[in-house]
Every structure is written in structure tokens, then in C-alpha cells.
Scaffold this motif. Sequence first.
Motif, PDB file in Angstrom:
ATOM      1  N   GLY A 134       0.738  -1.234   0.013  1.00  0.00           N
ATOM      2  CA  GLY A 134       0.033  -0.020   0.001  1.00  0.00           C
ATOM      3  C   GLY A 134       0.795   1.294   0.037  1.00  0.00           C
ATOM      4  O   GLY A 134       0.523   2.421   0.560  1.00  0.00           O
ATOM      5  N   ILE A 135       1.982   1.153  -0.740  1.00  0.00           N
ATOM      6  CA  ILE A 135       2.813   2.489  -0.724  1.00  0.00           C
ATOM      7  C   ILE A 135       2.586   2.909  -2.074  1.00  0.00           C
ATOM      8  O   ILE A 135       2.748   2.396  -3.284  1.00  0.00           O
ATOM      9  CB  ILE A 135       4.371   1.828  -0.561  1.00  0.00           C
ATOM     10  N   PRO A 136       2.358   4.554  -2.224  1.00  0.00           N
ATOM     11  CA  PRO A 136       2.664   5.058  -3.366  1.00  0.00           C
ATOM     12  C   PRO A 136       3.879   5.137  -4.086  1.00  0.00           C
ATOM     13  O   PRO A 136       4.906   5.166  -3.460  1.00  0.00           O
ATOM     14  CB  PRO A 136       2.186   6.701  -3.035  1.00  0.00           C
ATOM     15  N   ALA A 137       3.996   4.771  -5.319  1.00  0.00           N
ATOM     16  CA  ALA A 137       5.071   4.760  -6.105  1.00  0.00           C
ATOM     17  C   ALA A 137       5.093   5.148  -7.463  1.00  0.00           C
ATOM     18  O   ALA A 137       3.980   5.283  -8.090  1.00  0.00           O
ATOM     19  CB  ALA A 137       5.532   3.059  -5.869  1.00  0.00           C
ATOM     20  N   GLY A 138       6.137   5.448  -7.911  1.00  0.00           N
ATOM     21  CA  GLY A 138       6.404   5.539  -9.108  1.00  0.00           C
ATOM     22  C   GLY A 138       7.859   5.742  -9.851  1.00  0.00           C
ATOM     23  O   GLY A 138       8.727   5.253  -8.914  1.00  0.00           O
TER      24      GLY A 138
END
Length: 179
Positions: A134-138
Motif C-alpha cells: 500500500g505504498i504510493p510509487a512511481g
Amino acid sequence: MIICAGNNETFDFATPMGVGLIETTMNITRLCLFDKPEFLLFVGTAGSYGENAIFDIVESKTAANIELAFLQNKAYTPIDNVVSTNTEGTKEIIVNSSNYITTDAELAKGFLRFGIGIENMEFFAVLRVAQEFGIPAGGVFCVTNYCNQDAHADFVANHDRAKALLGEHVKRRIKELTA
């Protein structure tokens, strides 16, 4: 947290996680279990399937894990092979990840039909682990080569400049976001 692959692809502002899908998955999982980051930004170089030029900077939140045999109708997978942390739903370049580098220009064009524009060995692993925790990533990538018979030679010739351009871009974006 800003991360990168490692070996010869390191940056003074990023923590190395390993080369390829397996090392990256193991090390990011270990990181998340013991000190879960608030976000993950992967920086690295990439090969272009033909639409992005050498030294283009590409940002993405969507990755695929599609092998060349799939494009030739010689393989299938029962697992979900595309992952995205893109919550805006905007169209973006999909980054393909494999432990193998594409060197066949004609096969490379097959990826474009699926909206996949570049390849980087680690990005699918980054997004898949981020999704699980559940970690925002890019990711932010600089193109070093086209996916053709000269892929490795062009990668080697362009790698240092691509890393410098990528470093400048990421540092500029950090300043923009923190200003």
C-alpha cells in the motif's frame, strides 16, 4: 524514499535495491517489512521500443512483465502482468520489465501495440511490492538505447550521460515539490 537498481546504476540521492526482478523484489520487501517508506520513487535508465528518443526523460506509475515469447504467441501467464499505482487514471507510458534485454527491433515494435514504450529490468518489481504494501510509487527513467541489435553498445555509450540527465531532472523535481 528514492531507490535505484545498483551495481553501475547508482545515484548519490538514491538507495540501491538490486538488479533485475528478483533482487529488487527481495530487497524492497525486506525494506518494507522493517522500515516501510511513505513512498517509493525508482530512478533508472531504460531502453526504448521506438517511440521515445535516446535521453528522453519518462515518468510512469505503470509497469508490465511481458516476455518476448508472449508477443510470439509461444507463452501465456495465469498471473496479472500489469500493475499500476496511477490513481488519476491518466494515460502514460507503460514500462516493461524482464530479466532479459530486448535486442530484436521487430519484436520490440510488438510492445508498442500494447501501449508499452520502454523497458527497465526492475520497475515491475518495484510497483508490485509497493502495491502489496500500500505504498504510493512511481518511476523516472532516462532512455539510453533503442531495443535493437546495438542495445548493449548504445547503453554503455550513453549510460553516464543518461545518469547525469536523470540526476539533474530528479533534483529539479524535488526542488519544485519542496518549494
